[in-house]
Design a protein around this motif. Structure first.
Motif, mmCIF file in Angstrom:
data_model
loop_
_atom_site.group_PDB
_atom_site.id
_atom_site.type_symbol
_atom_site.label_atom_id
_atom_site.label_comp_id
_atom_site.label_asym_id
_atom_site.label_seq_id
_atom_site.Cartn_x
_atom_site.Cartn_y
_atom_site.Cartn_z
ATOM 1 N N SER A 127 0.837 -1.196 0.000
ATOM 2 C CA SER A 127 0.000 0.000 0.000
ATOM 3 C C SER A 127 0.870 1.243 0.000
ATOM 4 N N SER A 175 -4.717 10.219 -1.976
ATOM 5 C CA SER A 175 -5.239 8.958 -2.513
ATOM 6 C C SER A 175 -4.423 7.802 -1.954
ATOM 7 N N PHE A 194 -3.538 3.589 -2.306
ATOM 8 C CA PHE A 194 -3.541 2.493 -3.273
ATOM 9 C C PHE A 194 -3.078 1.216 -2.589
ATOM 10 N N ALA A 217 0.621 -2.223 -6.948
ATOM 11 C CA ALA A 217 0.282 -0.992 -6.230
ATOM 12 C C ALA A 217 0.947 0.216 -6.882
ATOM 13 N N LYS A 254 -1.005 1.099 -10.000
ATOM 14 C CA LYS A 254 -2.267 1.750 -9.632
ATOM 15 C C LYS A 254 -2.025 3.216 -9.301
ATOM 16 N N SER A 255 -0.961 3.489 -8.572
ATOM 17 C CA SER A 255 -0.717 4.861 -8.138
ATOM 18 C C SER A 255 -0.423 5.782 -9.317
ATOM 19 N N GLU A 306 -3.747 6.238 -11.576
ATOM 20 C CA GLU A 306 -4.728 7.143 -10.969
ATOM 21 C C GLU A 306 -4.321 8.599 -11.138
#
Length: 121
Positions: free
Chosen positions: A89, A96, A98, A112, A115-116, A119
């Protein structure tokens, strides 16, 4: 997404800012063939034997904890084992958060990280 060379290339490009040579297959690394050729094409790997590692080839971020940990440290991630899976994480400066889970810590870290950056877009 599975661990492997394609994910490693995405980490290098999207997270670290390196550019993959688009004339080469993201899976096996060989140069792409013309559309009617027998080798690799943009969306289809022929799975030829992997060539020796080139100097511009991404490290094995998604399968090697040494390289994955560099990503985790860079993004100030927390990584923990929960039973049989791992959770990675991180938070961005905008608040935000993730989280990714996977069978291995390197894969969770890479997912992760992707994703970061996705986004933030």
């Amino acid at each position: 997404m599975n661990a492997g060379r394609e994910l490693d290339a995405l980490i290098a490009e999207k997270v670290l800012g390196f550019k993959w040579d688009e004339s080469r297959c993201r899976v096996c690394g060989w140069p792409l063939d013309p559309p009617d050729g027998p080798g690799c094409h943009l969306t289809d790997c022929s799975m030829r034997p992997r060539p020796k590692r080139r100097s511009d080839e991404p490290m094995s971020y998604s399968t090697n904890i040494v390289y994955a940990w560099l990503i985790a440290e860079m993004l100030h991630m927390e990584v923990a084992c929960h039973g049989t899976d791992y959770r990675a994480s991180c938070a961005d400066p905008f608040g935000s958060f993730f989280v990714s889970r996977a069978d291995t810590a390197p894969l969770a870290i890479c997912l992760a990280a992707l994703k970061s950056v996705e986004e933030r877009g």
